[in-house]
Every structure is written in C-alpha cells, then in structure tokens.
Design a protein around this motif. Structure first.
Motif, PDB file in Angstrom:
ATOM      1  N   GLU A 120      14.925   6.114  -6.915  1.00  0.00           N
ATOM      2  CA  GLU A 120      13.727   5.703  -5.979  1.00  0.00           C
ATOM      3  C   GLU A 120      12.475   6.009  -6.914  1.00  0.00           C
ATOM      4  OE1 GLU A 120      14.432   7.227  -1.913  1.00  0.00           O
ATOM      5  OE2 GLU A 120      15.768   8.813  -3.058  1.00  0.00           O
ATOM      6  N   ASN A 121      11.430   5.272  -6.298  1.00  0.00           N
ATOM      7  CA  ASN A 121      10.089   5.145  -7.074  1.00  0.00           C
ATOM      8  C   ASN A 121       9.384   6.450  -6.991  1.00  0.00           C
ATOM      9  OD1 ASN A 121       9.494   5.171  -4.321  1.00  0.00           O
ATOM     10  ND2 ASN A 121       8.150   3.236  -4.473  1.00  0.00           N
ATOM     11  N   ILE A 122       9.927   7.473  -5.955  1.00  0.00           N
ATOM     12  CA  ILE A 122       9.293   8.876  -5.879  1.00  0.00           C
ATOM     13  C   ILE A 122       9.076   9.621  -7.133  1.00  0.00           C
ATOM     14  CG2 ILE A 122       9.500   8.981  -3.580  1.00  0.00           C
ATOM     15  CD1 ILE A 122      12.009  10.713  -4.208  1.00  0.00           C
ATOM     16  N   HIS A 123      10.055   9.007  -8.048  1.00  0.00           N
ATOM     17  CA  HIS A 123      10.200   9.831  -9.388  1.00  0.00           C
ATOM     18  C   HIS A 123       9.472   9.646 -10.472  1.00  0.00           C
ATOM     19  CE1 HIS A 123      13.596  11.526  -7.227  1.00  0.00           C
ATOM     20  NE2 HIS A 123      14.304  10.556  -7.209  1.00  0.00           N
ATOM     21  N   MET A 178       5.400  11.046  -3.335  1.00  0.00           N
ATOM     22  CA  MET A 178       5.680  11.352  -1.956  1.00  0.00           C
ATOM     23  C   MET A 178       6.363  10.014  -1.371  1.00  0.00           C
ATOM     24  SD  MET A 178       2.670  13.898  -1.047  1.00  0.00           S
ATOM     25  CE  MET A 178       2.271  15.389  -1.730  1.00  0.00           C
ATOM     26  N   TYR A 179       7.078  10.360  -0.254  1.00  0.00           N
ATOM     27  CA  TYR A 179       7.340   9.085   0.806  1.00  0.00           C
ATOM     28  C   TYR A 179       6.244   8.765   1.483  1.00  0.00           C
ATOM     29  CZ  TYR A 179      12.366   9.807  -0.468  1.00  0.00           C
ATOM     30  OH  TYR A 179      13.572  10.256  -1.327  1.00  0.00           O
ATOM     31  N   PRO A 180       6.172   7.590   1.968  1.00  0.00           N
ATOM     32  CA  PRO A 180       5.090   6.994   2.730  1.00  0.00           C
ATOM     33  C   PRO A 180       4.732   8.132   4.118  1.00  0.00           C
ATOM     34  CG  PRO A 180       6.205   5.214   2.163  1.00  0.00           C
ATOM     35  CD  PRO A 180       6.929   6.305   1.593  1.00  0.00           C
ATOM     36  N   SER A 181       6.084   8.628   4.590  1.00  0.00           N
ATOM     37  CA  SER A 181       5.768   9.418   5.742  1.00  0.00           C
ATOM     38  C   SER A 181       5.364  10.934   5.214  1.00  0.00           C
ATOM     39  CB  SER A 181       7.195   9.483   6.294  1.00  0.00           C
ATOM     40  OG  SER A 181       8.242  10.144   5.534  1.00  0.00           O
ATOM     41  N   PHE A 197       0.954  -1.194   0.052  1.00  0.00           N
ATOM     42  CA  PHE A 197       0.099  -0.017  -0.006  1.00  0.00           C
ATOM     43  C   PHE A 197       0.754   1.384  -0.089  1.00  0.00           C
ATOM     44  CE2 PHE A 197      -4.561  -0.666   0.922  1.00  0.00           C
ATOM     45  CZ  PHE A 197      -4.900  -1.534  -0.042  1.00  0.00           C
ATOM     46  N   PRO A 198       1.830   1.348   0.964  1.00  0.00           N
ATOM     47  CA  PRO A 198       2.604   2.562   0.731  1.00  0.00           C
ATOM     48  C   PRO A 198       3.369   2.727  -0.539  1.00  0.00           C
ATOM     49  CG  PRO A 198       3.588   1.032   2.431  1.00  0.00           C
ATOM     50  CD  PRO A 198       2.266   0.411   2.052  1.00  0.00           C
ATOM     51  N   ASN A 199       3.763   1.921  -1.053  1.00  0.00           N
ATOM     52  CA  ASN A 199       4.645   2.199  -2.371  1.00  0.00           C
ATOM     53  C   ASN A 199       3.760   2.507  -3.657  1.00  0.00           C
ATOM     54  OD1 ASN A 199       7.695   1.876  -2.157  1.00  0.00           O
ATOM     55  ND2 ASN A 199       7.031   0.530  -0.510  1.00  0.00           N
ATOM     56  N   HIS A 200       2.512   1.673  -3.433  1.00  0.00           N
ATOM     57  CA  HIS A 200       1.554   1.852  -4.744  1.00  0.00           C
ATOM     58  C   HIS A 200       1.129   3.367  -4.430  1.00  0.00           C
ATOM     59  CE1 HIS A 200       1.218  -2.335  -5.702  1.00  0.00           C
ATOM     60  NE2 HIS A 200       0.812  -1.686  -6.910  1.00  0.00           N
ATOM     61  N   TYR A 201       1.054   3.912  -3.241  1.00  0.00           N
ATOM     62  CA  TYR A 201       0.610   5.141  -3.160  1.00  0.00           C
ATOM     63  C   TYR A 201       1.589   6.183  -3.513  1.00  0.00           C
ATOM     64  CZ  TYR A 201      -2.643   8.928  -1.690  1.00  0.00           C
ATOM     65  OH  TYR A 201      -3.406  10.039  -1.708  1.00  0.00           O
ATOM     66  N   THR A 202       2.798   5.821  -3.078  1.00  0.00           N
ATOM     67  CA  THR A 202       4.109   6.649  -3.564  1.00  0.00           C
ATOM     68  C   THR A 202       3.917   6.693  -5.133  1.00  0.00           C
ATOM     69  OG1 THR A 202       5.096   6.320  -1.520  1.00  0.00           O
ATOM     70  CG2 THR A 202       6.598   6.640  -3.505  1.00  0.00           C
ATOM     71  N   LEU A 203       3.930   5.653  -5.764  1.00  0.00           N
ATOM     72  CA  LEU A 203       3.962   5.989  -7.242  1.00  0.00           C
ATOM     73  C   LEU A 203       3.210   6.980  -7.776  1.00  0.00           C
ATOM     74  CD1 LEU A 203       4.753   1.972  -7.785  1.00  0.00           C
ATOM     75  CD2 LEU A 203       6.075   3.694  -8.540  1.00  0.00           C
ATOM     76  N   VAL A 204       2.013   6.953  -7.250  1.00  0.00           N
ATOM     77  CA  VAL A 204       1.029   7.820  -7.960  1.00  0.00           C
ATOM     78  C   VAL A 204       0.963   9.274  -7.118  1.00  0.00           C
ATOM     79  CG1 VAL A 204      -0.327   6.053  -9.054  1.00  0.00           C
ATOM     80  CG2 VAL A 204      -0.871   6.753  -6.549  1.00  0.00           C
ATOM     81  N   THR A 205       1.799   9.456  -6.057  1.00  0.00           N
ATOM     82  CA  THR A 205       1.643  10.785  -5.517  1.00  0.00           C
ATOM     83  C   THR A 205       3.196  11.515  -5.689  1.00  0.00           C
ATOM     84  OG1 THR A 205       2.331   9.911  -3.230  1.00  0.00           O
ATOM     85  CG2 THR A 205      -0.053  10.321  -3.981  1.00  0.00           C
ATOM     86  N   ASP A 261       8.033  15.025  -3.233  1.00  0.00           N
ATOM     87  CA  ASP A 261       9.380  14.423  -3.059  1.00  0.00           C
ATOM     88  C   ASP A 261      10.170  14.116  -4.306  1.00  0.00           C
ATOM     89  OD1 ASP A 261       9.372  14.741  -0.243  1.00  0.00           O
ATOM     90  OD2 ASP A 261       8.016  13.000  -0.088  1.00  0.00           O
ATOM     91  N   GLY A 262       9.455  13.795  -5.323  1.00  0.00           N
ATOM     92  CA  GLY A 262      10.124  13.268  -6.313  1.00  0.00           C
ATOM     93  C   GLY A 262      10.619  14.342  -7.382  1.00  0.00           C
ATOM     94  N   ARG A 263      11.504  14.241  -8.243  1.00  0.00           N
ATOM     95  CA  ARG A 263      12.290  15.347  -9.149  1.00  0.00           C
ATOM     96  C   ARG A 263      12.033  14.812 -10.486  1.00  0.00           C
ATOM     97  NH1 ARG A 263      15.832  14.386  -5.366  1.00  0.00           N
ATOM     98  NH2 ARG A 263      17.554  13.599  -6.943  1.00  0.00           N
ATOM     99  N   SER A 264      11.604  15.769 -11.459  1.00  0.00           N
ATOM    100  CA  SER A 264      11.531  15.607 -12.883  1.00  0.00           C
ATOM    101  C   SER A 264      12.665  15.149 -13.578  1.00  0.00           C
ATOM    102  CB  SER A 264      10.648  16.673 -13.554  1.00  0.00           C
ATOM    103  OG  SER A 264      11.464  17.838 -13.496  1.00  0.00           O
TER     104      SER A 264
END
Length: 422
Positions: A388-391, A95-98, A85-93, A409-412
């Motif tokens: 990292e998957n935040i990107h 953002m880190y889970p925290s 759950f945290p990582n699926h949501y990170t992929l589409v936001t 948290d991600g960078r283009s």
C-alpha cells in the motif's frame, strides 16, 4: 502542448489558458542545519496515472534500466478512492485519505457547508483543508531544506510549514525546464540546497483519460516522461553529489471504462435534501436530514441495480479504510459502480473520456500504481510484491533520517527491506 492543456482543463476544471504564475516562491531565512549537511538527497517523482504495467507495456527504457539497478514493485496499491488528489497527499503524509481528510478530488464538508474542488485554486491553497504533516514539513521541522516542483498541498501552508522552494501549479514548464530547475536547486550552496525534492508530471494521466490506457497517445506520454527521467538522472549525476536517491511513483492506474453506457445518478437523491458528489467511479451522498439516511438507503437497495452497489458508509468494506472521517466528508451513502461502469454527469457531457480510475484497487488490477526506486540507499536488483502507498512516507523519512513521532498509517518495516543496511 496547448491541446494537452485543454485536456487538463476539460477533465479537471483547471483554468488552463489563464495567465499562469510561474514565480518560484522561497521562504526567506531557511537553511539546512550544519549538522544536516551530510544527509542524503531524495527526489520523489510522480507520474500521474502511470499504471503499474506501463513501463513494461510501452518499453520505458530508462525507467526499466534504472529500476533494474534498484527496486521495482509488481504494483503499488493506491488508497481508496484511487484518485489523484487523495493519493498524492497520502504518498506525502503516510495516511489514508479518511485520516488526512482529502477524501477525493472533490468532496463536501458538512461542518463548513462547503465543497472542496481540485479546480478551485483558493481551496487548494487553503491549508485548513489538509491534515497530517507532509514530508516537506517533516524535513523543515528537522532543519532540512525541501523543494517542490508541484505536488498536492505544496502551495499551501499545511501545519504552517510550506517547502522552502515551491511553485504554484501550472502547465507552462516543459519537462526539460523541470529538469533544469531540479538541477539548479541541487547546485545551490550546501546551506541552501534542498535534500527533499518533489516533482510531478501530468502527461500520462491526461492522455490516458482522453484516449484510454491502450492508445498510442498514452504510449507517447509514457515515453515523454521516461525521456525526462533519463535526462534528470543524467544531469543530476554530473553534479557529483554523493548520495542522491530517486523514488518514482504514481498515484493510480487507469481503466478503459464503459463511457457509452453511463449510469444515471438515482432521481431519488437528485433534490435539495441531499448533497451528491459524483466522482464517476464513486457517488457519495450526504443527507441534510439524518432521518432520511435509512429510508433512502433501503429504497436504493430495493431497486437492485445490477450496475452498482449501495452501501451505508459505516458498513463499507473495512479493508478500504473509508468508513469514517473526523470531518464527516465521506457521506452517509456510497454508490459504487461495477468496473468498468461509470456514473454519468448531469447534464450529460458532450465529450467522452474513456480512461477512468477511482475503483477498488484490490479488486480492479488496472488501478495499481507504479513504484520504482534507485540510488545509494537502495538494494540493487530487488523486485518486491504489492504494497500500500501509505508506506512510502516512512521510507523517505528513513532515508533522510527524519524521526516520525506523530501517528501515521504507514509502517517503516514494510519497505525497510528495500534499503541497504546502515
């Protein structure tokens, strides 16, 4: 299929044999703005638990061929903890889970005095648990229709904006039916056609848990997903749409864990003074009385158990971005097992599931996830290193020409090198 549903139920608590809601939900009145008709399309696909090396290990012929014509990573780094759950949501936001608040599959929120659980449908559908702006919300805000054939939080109304087309999670659809649904969406009139589609496959994770990452059942699941991707690409190509891009990801990898010698959760915190959330590869301890944190931490450290480390949350390794959360959902003390050790359940489970994840992805290579992408937007034949998957979020936003004006948290620039020049 019924055996697979039983596995999902046993592992995650989903009501696998309850009557499934297979209805497609549609938000009335949503249409693409006319100036967006010419935008590209992105189909974001997740194969849960598809470890970074599975495609090569099990010769996933379609994925290897498609990624060879586009982009493949040597491994995508999940956010910590490396759970679903945290990582699926990170992929589409992005953002880190925290940051986005979905800190694990299950977690305690002291401000609500409630525990979120991925098997609780009411909680999963409650948008108040989720922060950030998912990709579908970003698309819809900018006049671009989106659709979701399953993704964490896609059933809720995060930021008040669900996908135009979406389904509540269930396991009734075959992979062939999933391919048909995506094709049906892409055959809609231009004004109604989604430009962002998310698609989810659970099989590899389920079999990896139940049998382990090296089992023939896991190999068969990899081939099952690979076949579905091959069919999807073939069927979409028949539609003649000019600019369809595919991004294939996973949320985490899988490790053969030591389920024969589980670590007991310390008796010291097994009482009503603490809320203990056991994710097996991580135990989070909330002290109901803040004055108990220091003495309990010292006592746990004093025990010097060789199978796990003890951390005050605020001293957790900074590189994992898991020290603080605005809602205090991480806890006060963290117990981290040394892979492949896992904490045991209480009472002990009658079944043993050898596959595990959730560990530090930068120390346990088996946690690395998959990233592949192909289509007109991507450079052909490009192999990239780990990232990292935040990107992934800013990458998809860039392809769809969606402005990201909020903090993520991600960078283009990290994955910008995978795209062709405008």
């Amino acid at each position: 299929m019924r055996k697979l549903l039983g596995i999902i139920f046993l592992l995650y608590g989903y009501p696998a044999f309850a009557q499934a809601d297979t209805t497609q939900y549609r938000v009335a009145g949503r249409k693409n703005l006319p100036e967006n008709y010419g935008r590209p399309y992105v189909i974001l696909i997740s194969a849960d638990g598809f470890r970074y090396d599975y495609a090569t290990k099990y010769n996933a012929v379609n994925l290897l061929k498609l990624s060879a014509g586009g982009v493949a990573s040597k491994g995508m780094i999940p956010s910590y903890p490396s759970n679903t759950f945290p990582n699926h949501y990170t992929l589409v936001t992005g953002m880190y889970p925290s940051t986005h608040g979905l800190v694990d599959n299950s977690f305690y929120d002291p401000h609500r005095d409630a525990t979120y659980n991925m098997g609780n449908k009411a909680m999963v559908n409650d948008s108040s648990w989720y922060g950030g702006l998912p990709l579908w919300g970003l698309a819809e805000k900018n006049g671009l229709v989106s659709a979701s054939l399953f993704w964490v939080a896609s059933e809720s109304r995060v930021a008040g904006i669900p996908p135009t087309y979406h389904y509540k999670y269930h396991n009734e659809f075959s992979n062939d039916r999933k391919v048909e649904i995506v094709k049906e969406w892409l055959q809609l009139p231009e004004a109604e056609r989604p430009h962002l589609i998310t698609l989810y496959f659970p099989e590899v994770d389920s079999q990896g848990h139940y049998y382990g990452p090296d089992a023939r059942e896991t190999e068969a699941a990899v081939h099952q997903v690979d076949e579905a991707i091959g069919k999807l690409v073939a069927e979409v190509s028949k539609l003649g749409l000019p600019d369809v891009n595919f991004v294939f990801v996973s949320d985490h990898g899988m490790l053969l864990s030591d389920v024969d010698h589980p670590i007991p959760v310390p008796e010291l915190v097994s009482n009503r003074k603490f809320v203990v959330i056991n994710s097996y590869s991580l135990v989070r301890i909330h002290a109901l009385n803040p004055e108990q944190v220091r003495p309990v931490y010292r006592q746990l450290k004093k025990e010097r158990n060789k199978d796990y480390k003890v951390y005050l949350t605020r001293h957790f390794p900074k590189r994992l971005h898991f020290r603080t959360n605005a809602d205090d959902r991480i806890g006060d003390i963290l117990l981290v097992p040394r892979a492949p050790k896992v904490f045991g359940s209480n009472p002990p489970s009658k079944r043993k599931y050898p596959g595990a994840h959730g560990y530090d992805p930068k120390k346990v290579p088996e946690m690395k996830a998959t990233f592949m992408a192909w289509g007109p937007a991507f450079k052909p034949g490009k192999v990239i290193g780990t990232f990292e998957n935040i990107h992934v979020y800013p990458l998809v936003a860039k392809i769809l020409d969606l402005p990201v004006t909020h903090l993520i948290d991600g960078r283009s620039k990290v994955l910008g090198k995978t795209l062709k020049s405008p």
